[in-house]
Every structure is written in C-alpha cells, then in structure tokens.
Motif scaffolding. Sequence first.
Motif, short mmCIF file in Angstrom:
data_model
loop_
_atom_site.label_atom_id
_atom_site.label_comp_id
_atom_site.label_asym_id
_atom_site.label_seq_id
_atom_site.Cartn_x
_atom_site.Cartn_y
_atom_site.Cartn_z
N GLN A 66 3.26 -0.30 2.65
CA GLN A 66 4.84 -0.59 2.65
C GLN A 66 4.85 -2.26 2.38
O GLN A 66 4.11 -2.85 3.17
CB GLN A 66 5.63 -0.11 3.67
CG GLN A 66 5.65 1.31 3.89
CD GLN A 66 6.37 1.81 4.81
OE1 GLN A 66 7.12 2.89 4.83
NE2 GLN A 66 6.48 1.06 5.90
N ARG B 103 8.00 1.26 -0.74
CA ARG B 103 6.80 1.76 -0.72
C ARG B 103 5.68 1.18 -2.03
O ARG B 103 6.19 0.99 -3.18
CB ARG B 103 6.84 3.23 -1.26
CG ARG B 103 7.79 4.16 -0.14
CD ARG B 103 7.44 3.99 1.16
NE ARG B 103 8.04 4.81 2.20
CZ ARG B 103 9.02 4.40 2.85
NH1 ARG B 103 9.61 3.00 2.67
NH2 ARG B 103 9.90 5.29 3.61
N THR B 104 4.66 0.82 -1.58
CA THR B 104 3.80 0.01 -2.33
C THR B 104 2.25 0.47 -2.17
O THR B 104 1.10 -0.12 -1.90
CB THR B 104 3.76 -1.36 -2.23
OG1 THR B 104 3.78 -1.64 -0.91
CG2 THR B 104 4.92 -1.85 -2.85
N PRO B 105 1.94 1.53 -2.19
CA PRO B 105 0.40 2.16 -2.08
C PRO B 105 -0.46 1.84 -3.25
O PRO B 105 0.08 1.76 -4.40
CB PRO B 105 0.57 3.72 -2.05
CG PRO B 105 1.90 4.01 -2.97
CD PRO B 105 2.71 2.87 -2.60
N ASP B 106 -1.70 1.33 -3.03
CA ASP B 106 -2.56 0.84 -3.84
C ASP B 106 -1.84 -0.63 -4.78
O ASP B 106 -2.33 -0.88 -5.78
CB ASP B 106 -2.82 1.72 -4.95
CG ASP B 106 -3.38 3.11 -4.40
OD1 ASP B 106 -4.29 2.96 -3.49
OD2 ASP B 106 -3.11 4.20 -4.69
N GLN C 69 0.92 -1.16 -5.93
CA GLN C 69 1.95 -1.06 -6.90
C GLN C 69 3.20 -0.32 -6.46
O GLN C 69 2.94 0.52 -5.30
CB GLN C 69 1.35 -0.04 -8.03
CG GLN C 69 0.07 -0.72 -8.81
CD GLN C 69 -0.25 -0.07 -9.96
OE1 GLN C 69 -0.04 1.28 -9.91
NE2 GLN C 69 -0.70 -0.67 -11.33
N ARG D 278 5.86 2.44 -5.78
CA ARG D 278 5.82 3.78 -5.96
C ARG D 278 7.51 4.13 -6.32
O ARG D 278 8.16 4.06 -5.25
CB ARG D 278 5.38 4.23 -4.82
CG ARG D 278 5.51 5.77 -4.70
CD ARG D 278 3.98 6.30 -5.52
NE ARG D 278 3.94 7.79 -5.56
CZ ARG D 278 3.27 8.41 -4.34
NH1 ARG D 278 2.49 7.74 -3.79
NH2 ARG D 278 3.11 9.71 -4.70
N TYR D 279 7.48 4.81 -7.24
CA TYR D 279 9.06 5.13 -7.56
C TYR D 279 9.22 6.70 -7.28
O TYR D 279 10.14 7.23 -7.10
CB TYR D 279 9.29 4.83 -8.86
CG TYR D 279 9.36 3.36 -9.24
CD1 TYR D 279 10.39 2.95 -8.71
CD2 TYR D 279 8.28 2.85 -9.89
CE1 TYR D 279 10.47 1.40 -9.14
CE2 TYR D 279 8.58 1.37 -9.91
CZ TYR D 279 9.30 0.64 -9.86
OH TYR D 279 9.47 -0.69 -9.98
N ASP D 280 8.14 7.52 -7.27
CA ASP D 280 8.40 8.90 -6.98
C ASP D 280 8.25 9.15 -5.47
O ASP D 280 7.37 8.49 -4.75
CB ASP D 280 7.34 9.82 -7.78
CG ASP D 280 5.87 9.48 -7.24
OD1 ASP D 280 5.43 8.20 -7.26
OD2 ASP D 280 5.30 10.42 -7.02
N GLY D 281 9.18 10.06 -5.06
CA GLY D 281 9.11 10.53 -3.47
C GLY D 281 10.13 11.61 -3.42
O GLY D 281 10.78 12.26 -4.20
N ALA E 127 11.21 7.61 -4.24
CA ALA E 127 10.74 6.96 -3.14
C ALA E 127 11.74 6.33 -2.57
O ALA E 127 13.00 5.73 -3.28
CB ALA E 127 9.58 5.99 -3.50
N ARG F 151 14.35 2.88 -9.64
CA ARG F 151 13.72 3.27 -10.43
C ARG F 151 13.41 2.45 -11.56
O ARG F 151 14.56 1.86 -12.14
CB ARG F 151 13.74 4.64 -11.06
CG ARG F 151 12.55 5.31 -11.86
CD ARG F 151 12.49 6.72 -11.90
NE ARG F 151 13.53 7.11 -13.18
CZ ARG F 151 13.21 7.18 -14.37
NH1 ARG F 151 12.17 6.96 -14.91
NH2 ARG F 151 14.33 7.48 -15.17
#
Length: 362
Positions: free
Chosen positions: A118, A137-140, A142, A144-147, A159, A346
């Motif tokens: 995050q 949210r920034t896993p890896d 990048q 994150r837009y889906d959630g 997300a 998004r």
Amino acid sequence: MIQTAIPFLFMRGGTSRGPYLNRADLPENREVLADVLVAMVGSGHLLNIDGLGGGNAVTTKVAMLSRSEDDWADVDYFFAQVSVDDRTVDFKPTCGNILSGVGPAAIEMGLIPADGAQTTVNIRAVNTGARVVATVRTPDGQVRYDGDAAIDGVPGTAAPVNLQFMDTIGGATGAFLPTGNLIDTFDGVDVTCMDVAMPMVIAKAESFGLTGYESSEALNENVEFFEAMEAVRIKAGEAMGITEVAKSVTPKFGLLAPAQEGGTVATRYFMPWKTHPTMAVTGAQCLASCVLTPGTVADGIAARSNDRPATLTLEHASGQIDVLVDYELTSEGIDLRSAGLVRTARLLARGDVFIPGSVWTP
C-alpha cells in the motif's frame, strides 16, 4: 492543421472522470490554460463531440498534478471544472471524486514511487488548501485497480482508495459559517451557508415543494425549481462573500429530507445547474457537517449522532455514500478534524491528447 500533443492519463475517479495531466506539460498563464482545457474537453457542444468530455459536468473535469514543494505533501492537485456547453473553466472549486484518482495517477506518472503493498500519498488540494491522505493498493510496485470495493454510481467493483480529508473548513471563504449565521433566509427559503470541503447552500427539500426523493432526471426537468434555486444560490453566495456567483459553480446547492432507505439523511446535490447523478465527495463532507451541527436546517430531519467519530450515511440519487467524521462540538458549530471516505478509481487510457496548435504551442 498543426496540433499540439499533451501527454495524459484518462481516468475514472470515484463517480467522475477526465484527463489527468502533469502541470509541467501545460501553460502557466491561467487564461491560456483555460483555452487549452476547453479545447481538450470539447466544451461548447452539448456532447463535447470535438474533445474528451462526455456531455455531463461529471465528465468534463480535469486534474493537474505536480510534485509538491509543501513540507507535508507529496503531490499538488490543481483542479479545473470545465463547462459542458459554454466554453468556461472554473478554477475555484476542487473535486473529491476526481481526487480519488490523484494517488494512482501520481504513481503512474512517476511523480512518486510505489511503496510496498500500500502506498500512502499526501495530497495538497491547490484550489482550497485542504490536505488529503490517499492510500492506494500497490502490490508488486504497481497500482492495483481490481478489487472488491463497490461505490454507488459505478458498475462493478474495484480496488479501494481510502481518503482522509483534513483542513477542509473555510477553504473557499475563510469561515465555517461564511455569513456568520446558522440559518439565513433568501426569497423566503431558509438555508444554511457552510464551507466544509466545498462552499454550499443547503435547504430542506420541502422548502421548494419537493420530497427530496426525486430522481436526478426528474429534477433536471423541473425548470421552475432550478430557477428558484438559482435565485437563492446567487443571493446566498454573495452573502458568503463569493464573487461572480452567477458564472461560478460555487457555492454548490444541496437539499435534505428524512432518510428513506435506512441512512442518516436523504440528499440531493447540484453542480449547480444540473443534478449530480450521485454525490460529490466534497459535498458529502459539507452535508455531513451540516447534519452534525445543531441549529442548522438539518434540525428535525436527521438523528444527530453522539459518536466520535461518527459515520453518516447520505442517501443520494443513485444509492448511498458513507462519511466517517472525526469532530468535536464547539460554540461556533463543529471542529472538524478529518473526514474519511472510500472511493475507487481506474485508469482508462494513456497517451497524447491533441489540441489545435492555434490554441497553444509550447
């Protein structure tokens, strides 16, 4: 025709959308900048057919971002509301829905790096001076837009983007109650004039012969109501110290009615010349503050919470929005420490948007 290319991200932020731009890629002169944004959005046509706009005020908004020189903030967020049909640009307000995309956009633009699963982005809203903390949210590394977060007015889930608003009192007028009164009367209509996140004029729906449960479409067709509301808005705005009210989208207008769907209060929000299809994030904070303050037009409409912080659920034309308000009652109203909301965003497209070179060539 020679055209000027300007890099952009096209994003949905909350229940609004528009281009997100790097301020460094735009002209400094405010008048030239307005011309650029009018050309970019296609203002002057009901469908914005020659630009990126969508024929509704929630789709003709622009976010301009830059690294902040403020000691607290990471990013400066400069907002512009471009009109749909009359080729004007209002730089006075801010937009909390578009702000939902500022954190993700700043990371996508490389203005700040992603930091772990995050990323916290401290945002300074240039138009009003408000401070906002966005958690993205920034896993890896990048965005994150889906959630699984859902907000009324947007299909599906995405997300969550957590927003915490601070320093929102008096951003436009310098005062919580710009007229100095809890209730003023204009054209026989009792209103509360309040400046929290967005300067607003707030009234009971019944004051205009409405239930407060009308659809946005039905309200937009009610010409008599809009004429009466605009007359009150102009007089109230002038009393709040706002200049050229008739040409500005501020102050916004809101209506209150008893809750119908289990929420705290039923609301309708105006942009101001059209009904908002959902609810503005900034407007939600101001309406929630009105409900929490004794002696306003909200008295007798909503049950006032004694919780600290308090969660208020505002029913709007497309569903509901929750506002978590950390506050204390004072002799002058409330001391609003912060307001929290969950939105989603998004990324829809990226590339260059083209404007006629005759409008601006760097």
